[in-house]
Design a protein around this motif. Structure first.
Motif, PDB file in Angstrom:
ATOM      1  N   ASP A 141      50.866  44.393  34.617  1.00  0.00           N
ATOM      2  CA  ASP A 141      49.359  44.051  34.352  1.00  0.00           C
ATOM      3  C   ASP A 141      48.516  45.390  35.067  1.00  0.00           C
ATOM      4  O   ASP A 141      48.814  45.527  36.145  1.00  0.00           O
ATOM      5  CB  ASP A 141      48.912  42.734  35.078  1.00  0.00           C
ATOM      6  N   HIS A 142      47.792  45.730  34.198  1.00  0.00           N
ATOM      7  CA  HIS A 142      46.935  46.914  34.725  1.00  0.00           C
ATOM      8  C   HIS A 142      45.264  46.722  34.225  1.00  0.00           C
ATOM      9  O   HIS A 142      45.028  46.011  33.158  1.00  0.00           O
ATOM     10  CB  HIS A 142      47.099  48.199  33.911  1.00  0.00           C
ATOM     11  N   TRP A 143      44.381  46.843  35.215  1.00  0.00           N
ATOM     12  CA  TRP A 143      43.233  46.772  34.767  1.00  0.00           C
ATOM     13  C   TRP A 143      42.632  48.134  34.511  1.00  0.00           C
ATOM     14  O   TRP A 143      42.715  49.176  34.915  1.00  0.00           O
ATOM     15  CB  TRP A 143      42.295  46.494  35.969  1.00  0.00           C
TER      16      TRP A 143
ATOM     17  N   SER B 155      35.879  46.036  32.611  1.00  0.00           N
ATOM     18  CA  SER B 155      37.311  46.018  32.768  1.00  0.00           C
ATOM     19  C   SER B 155      38.048  45.279  32.101  1.00  0.00           C
ATOM     20  O   SER B 155      37.704  44.183  31.783  1.00  0.00           O
ATOM     21  CB  SER B 155      37.701  46.365  34.310  1.00  0.00           C
TER      22      SER B 155
ATOM     23  N   ARG C 131      42.140  43.522  31.226  1.00  0.00           N
ATOM     24  CA  ARG C 131      43.517  43.562  31.897  1.00  0.00           C
ATOM     25  C   ARG C 131      44.525  43.558  30.639  1.00  0.00           C
ATOM     26  O   ARG C 131      44.370  42.548  29.720  1.00  0.00           O
ATOM     27  CB  ARG C 131      43.614  42.053  32.617  1.00  0.00           C
TER      28      ARG C 131
ATOM     29  N   LYS D 232      48.637  44.024  29.559  1.00  0.00           N
ATOM     30  CA  LYS D 232      50.024  44.250  29.833  1.00  0.00           C
ATOM     31  C   LYS D 232      50.851  44.712  28.793  1.00  0.00           C
ATOM     32  O   LYS D 232      51.036  44.455  27.555  1.00  0.00           O
ATOM     33  CB  LYS D 232      50.752  42.955  30.296  1.00  0.00           C
TER      34      LYS D 232
END
Length: 821
Positions: A104-106, A270, A272, A274
């Motif tokens: 997971d990346h913001w 932002s 999120r 994946k």
């Protein structure tokens, strides 16, 4: 490595899975986000769209999209909208995707008006003359430019910047209605302060300026005063002759000659995400024979823990990564039942509590999930589509949790609505036993047989072991998320999502024969179970489970009602009309079933045209030049051709692949076809003026164009090879442990798996490792050949931030693998 017609002897198959989570800090002066949704794009072409979330400052979507990438692309984009107003965008370059895999990346959202994504490439020649005092630039052609509002009228500004920051610009002619323009124009530039007549007499003297860089900028002309930026190329002028292809790039602040635009924009929130991106390099079939033999004979290996399937499933950390390709290969070769049977016997022998059988994320559970997903998708659609279509169309309120309703007096009415939907779904499932695929029935029978053998005194286990899969892991997830299982394309609002959750919970519990109030996790659900739970329900569930787990499988029955495979809005144009224009392209609602293809003006309306599958002679993509439209394909019939435009490239691939698979066994199938249209009395491809002439190109023979029950085995074997290479250190640790255990029995090492027979396990692993090593050597040979025979700067490998052949990245990967081996 041999090369055929200059092409490498392998193919690349790319796949992308992206999960859109939640967003934050989108308010910026608003108390909430109204009607927010996200779109997924490839090079600004919309591929998917999420459901709309109402009135949330930090909306959560939780939707996952997975698809095979049908064409080359440079950028993946995810944009957040409030209704139709774009709020911000996340852009990831193709060559950066693997760095975000499975985490997971913001991502910061940037304003949408930033020109951060461009597409296309251009061929440029540069030549210096007269002691570098003169510069010649030729623009030959460009291709794959972006299309704006269905059109592209490109032209180019050719600008030279000197070392004193002065610039000189010349322009090409506008090329109408094409995103692959052939400019074929030359431009000449002279250093300022130097006369072309006397330049030869002052060679070597210091001039007031020198060459700095060449900037070629492409635009789409909307009108004489309105243009759209398409991309640019900046080339340092270093005094050498250049002839190369370049990828177009975003506009930079320094070279922004028309507008002062840079990219240091603040974030507007932002998002999120994946992301999981794979690029499988698939070799010819003969390279995978030994690996395939190991896999399909796993059921015969004793003990089971020494078999290839077990070792792959346990050594590779994420079981679903190994389960997916293994199941597809075993299904194709008819070995899935025997393999799962041997694994199930071993797994259940370690269980002491019957209630925990196959309940965790074991290898058997993951392989069963994948087997049901592949073999049972048509069955799932046929069973659940009718009751879910009613639920989605009516959208009756069904909330029965007092904490979620303002007026508790509506609960009884909502309960009645919920009961109607539950009964619809329950009846559809329990009366569908005869339609359950034979492979699924064989698997259920095997699991029931294994469970009864180990727990003979438990009279309910023959039901619970099957219901745990068919209800809990097959029907319930599809009811909960119908969009994920292609049961609907409609956007689902929050109220309907809640209804689907309640129906899924109830069906799951009825399938598991829940009848005790003490088992309820939510107190408010007790009234629902009391309303629908009867002995008739118990009998219906048991009869259903008995039939789908019978030893001979379900009884063969005639399908009077065709099964819907795919449907949706497409744009069509019929062949045979002499006039050509916009009016000939019309949107229609298409439906493909196991019997025919039809279209109507709208969903639910009477069909305007029906084409039986036996009358479809071929389904092929159509050249873009035919109608200057992207994503078009043709359905060839005996008397005419139907031209169809899909909404995006992924949808086009899905329709073409599915239609081709359904018609593959047609005895009247064509061998030749025309890749372009017959317009104004001429085939655009071969220039023949005979409308009835035979095609000029062979129909596709891609591995995708095979029977519906088949899979791309070579591609799945290449995935296993890639997984083994990635986790080769774990294989080596188990190999060393086998050597130690052969001398020092007992658990002396911390291992990822149980080793029951060190000798047999070592033999399997060492053989597997040898095969993987050989395959890796073949891959390196192919990649070295590509790197040697592909010129950097050619049309296949343009200069720029991205390279479809990934030459540079492959060199780094090869070096990494060299250390491992």
């Amino acid at each position: 490595m041999t090369m055929a017609e200059g092409k490498p002897n392998f193919r690349v198959v790319e796949r992308l899975k992206i999960k859109i989570g939640d967003a934050k800090n989108l308010g910026k002066g608003h108390s909430s986000l109204r009607d927010g949704h996200c779109t997924i794009t490839l090079d600004q072409e919309e591929i998917f769209r999420t459901a709309t979330i109402e009135k949330a400052i930090d909306p959560f979507w939780g939707e996952e999209f997975e698809f095979e990438i049908p064409r080359r692309f440079r950028y993946l984009g995810v944009c957040v909208y409030e209704r139709d107003r774009p709020l911000g965008r996340v852009t990831v370059r193709r060559d950066q995707l693997t760095s975000f895999n499975d985490k997971d990346h913001w991502f910061p959202l940037r304003p949408l008006n930033v020109e951060s994504e461009v597409q296309g490439k251009i061929h440029i020649e540069i030549e210096f003359g007269e002691n570098r005092g003169r510069l010649g630039v030729r623009l030959n052609e460009a291709c794959e430019l972006a299309i704006t509002n269905g059109n592209c009228d490109p032209f180019a500004d050719v600008t030279v910047r000197y070392t004193n920051d002065k610039t000189e610009t010349q322009r090409t002619k506008v090329k109408k209605k094409t995103n692959s323009p052939v400019f074929d124009e030359a431009f000449a530039f002279t250093l300022p302060g130097l006369s072309g007549i006397h330049k030869q007499h002052i060679a070597g003297q210091t001039t007031t300026a020198d060459w700095a860089e060449l900037i070629v900028t492409l635009y789409h002309e909307i009108s004489s005063s309105n243009t759209v930026f398409l991309g640019q190329v900046t080339i340092p002028l270093q005094g050498r002759t250049v002839s190369a292809w370049y990828f177009l790039q975003p506009r930079t602040r320094k070279s922004s000659l028309r507008e002062d635009q840079g990219f240091n924009y603040p974030s507007v929130g932002s998002l999120r995400l994946k992301i999981h991106y794979t690029a499988d390099h698939v070799l010819p079939s003969h390279n995978y024979e030994r690996l395939k033999h190991l896999l399909i004979n796993s059921h015969a290996v004793v003990p089971t823990t020494a078999s290839t399937v077990y070792l792959l499933g346990e050594i590779i950390p994420n079981k679903i990564d190994s389960a997916q390709p293994i199941v597809r290969i075993l299904l194709h070769h008819g070995q899935i039942v025997q393999t799962i049977k041997s694994l199930a016997y071993w797994e259940i022998s370690k269980v002491t509590d019957a209630n925990t059988i196959f309940r965790g994320n074991s290898l058997v559970s993951k392989m069963m999930d994948e087997s049901m997903h592949i073999s049972g998708m048509r069955y799932l659609h046929e069973t659940l589509r009718p009751p879910l279509e009613r639920l989605l169309a009516e959208r009756r309120p069904c909330e029965i949790d007092p904490a979620r309703v303002k007026d508790t007096t509506v609960i009884s009415h909502n309960l009645a609505n919920l009961k109607i939907y539950v009964e619809d779904v329950f009846k559809a499932i329990t009366t569908s036993a005869l339609k359950c695929p034979t492979v699924m029935c064989q698997l259920f029978h095997t699991l029931k047989e294994v469970a009864i053998k180990y727990f003979p005194e438990n009279k309910e286990i023959k039901y619970s072991v099957v219901s745990g899969f068919i209800f809990l892991r097959f029907f319930a997830p599809a009811i909960l998320g119908p969009r994920l299982f292609d049961l609907t394309k409609e956007q689902i609002d929050s109220q309907t999502n809640r209804t689907l959750t309640l129906v899924s919970k109830t069906i799951q519990s009825l399938g598991n024969l829940v009848c005790s109030r003490s088992n309820f996790k939510e107190e408010y659900m007790s009234s629902m179970y009391q309303a629908v739970y009867t002995e008739q329900h118990v009998t219906a569930v048991r009869q259903f489970l008995e039939i789908i787990s019978a030893s001979a499988g379900p009884l063969e029955c005639t399908q009077d009602t065709p099964v819907t495979l795919k449907e949706g809005m497409l744009t069509k144009r019929a062949q045979g009309r002499k006039k050509f224009g916009r009016k000939n392209f019309k949107q229609r609602y298409f439906k493909l079933t196991t019997r025919d293809l039809s279209y109507a003006k709208q969903k639910g309306k009477e069909s305007l045209c029906t084409i039986t599958l036996s009358d479809i002679l071929a389904v092929e993509r159509l050249q873009q030049e035919s109608f200057n439209k992207n994503n078009m394909f043709q359905i060839i019939q005996p008397e005419r051709i139907l031209y169809i435009q899909a909404n995006n490239c992924v949808e086009e691939k899905e329709w073409v692949d599915l239609l081709t698979k359904m018609c593959f066994s047609n005895t009247k199938r064509l061998t030749l076809y025309h890749p372009a249209a017959f317009i104004n009395g001429t085939w655009l491809c071969c220039k023949s003026n005979n409308e009835r002439t035979k095609g000029c190109q062979e129909v596709s023979t891609s591995v995708d164009h095979i029977q519906t029950s088949s899979v791309d085995v070579d591609r799945e074997l290449s995935r296993i090879h890639a997984l083994c290479v990635t986790h080769i250190d774990r294989f080596d640790s188990v190999l060393k442990a086998c050597e130690c255990k052969a001398v020092y029995p007992g658990d002396r090492l911390c291992l990822p798996i149980l080793i029951e027979d060190p000798k047999t396990t070592f033999l399997t692993l060492s053989t597997l490792r040898e095969i993987i090593y050989t395959l890796e050597q073949e891959h390196r040979t192919v990649l070295r050949t590509i790197a040697r025979e592909t010129k950097y700067g050619s049309k296949q490998a343009p200069i720029g931030d991205d390279n479809y052949l990934l030459l540079a990245g492959r060199k780094d990967l090869s070096a990494h693998h060299q250390k491992v081996w």
